[in-house]
Design an enzyme around this catalytic site. Sequence first.
Site, PDB file in Angstrom:
ATOM      1  CB  THR A  72      -0.922   0.022   1.239  1.00 32.33           C
ATOM      2  OG1 THR A  72      -1.536   1.304   1.358  1.00 32.33           O
ATOM      3  CG2 THR A  72      -0.140  -0.235   2.516  1.00 32.33           C
ATOM      4  CE1 TYR A  93      -3.968  -1.747   4.815  1.00 35.21           C
ATOM      5  CE2 TYR A  93      -3.637   0.518   4.101  1.00 35.21           C
ATOM      6  CZ  TYR A  93      -3.834  -0.818   3.804  1.00 35.21           C
ATOM      7  OH  TYR A  93      -3.899  -1.224   2.485  1.00 35.21           O
TER       8      TYR A  93
END
Length: 327
Positions: free
Chosen positions: A120, A144
């Site tokens: 990501t 995250y």
Amino acid sequence: MDKRHILVTGGAGYIGSHMTLALLGAGERPLVIDNLSTGSRAVVPAEVPLFEGNVGDAEFVGRIMDAHPIEAIIHFAASIVVPESVAKPLAYYGNNTANARTLLDCAIKRGVPHVVFSSTAAVYGEPDRTPVEEDDPTRPINPYGRSKLMVEWMLADVAQAYPFSYAALRYFNVAGADPQGRTGQSTPNATHLIKLAVQAALGKRPGLDVYGTDYPTSDGSCIRDYVHVSDLAQAHLDALHYLRAGKPSLTCNIGYASGYSVLDVIEVVKRVSGTDFDVRIEGRRAGDPAALVAANRRARTMLGWTPRYDDLKTIVRHALDWERRLG
């Protein structure tokens, strides 16, 4: 002898289901592991074996790998909601990091040579420049992003220790749906901006919240690089071919190298849908950087990735078409 399988973890989810279709279209033999917490059995083609369970369950994963020899793993299964990661960090380190470690351990024990990993742009945190390059500092600002960066570190260490190679693909903002209408973003509680905006346009929600209009951007709202989910699936297929050719492990961004603000996206959704809807301005959310745009030269040159749907109106139109299909 039949060629070996490509294991798609999270293959009943949004991106994973597009990947499964892309693999079938390329003549591969996908099989899917998904716990169906956010995925749907309905979007997995009937000819693709689906095993319901958790990639963190070593006995379950091992049984599948023993029964179906695996050539490569394309690993999507993860939790992906930034504000939730801030509220529930241990859940994210468990599902994203610890489960990936278990999956890798199963793979190495059985000689699986390749992994394509769903990473990501959140690994960059607040980048020093835009577009952000792959060799720029990784300073994630939420659990995250940290949970995904830890998996990148694991992959790098495993590749040093074993006959194993990987591609870590750092996605920017994934959006849109299969152009043929076979799958799309179906998660009931999805948090993706374009998904929420098309729901508002179709009257499925009472308007849309914008979190922060005081960022240092042209209109004060966050800027993101929106990439069509089918182009993203193609990048994984390109990465699989790259690794099969015996080339070295790599990390690369997957984005279009162009950014749109939240308010830009809302205007495009209103224009494409021909519908106005309520927009409410709220305060910033924890863990949201002001701007994230990909430099993508590495994906284009090393993977030979050539996007087909690099157009915000096309992305929005496909998302709208899918949302209408969901009824």
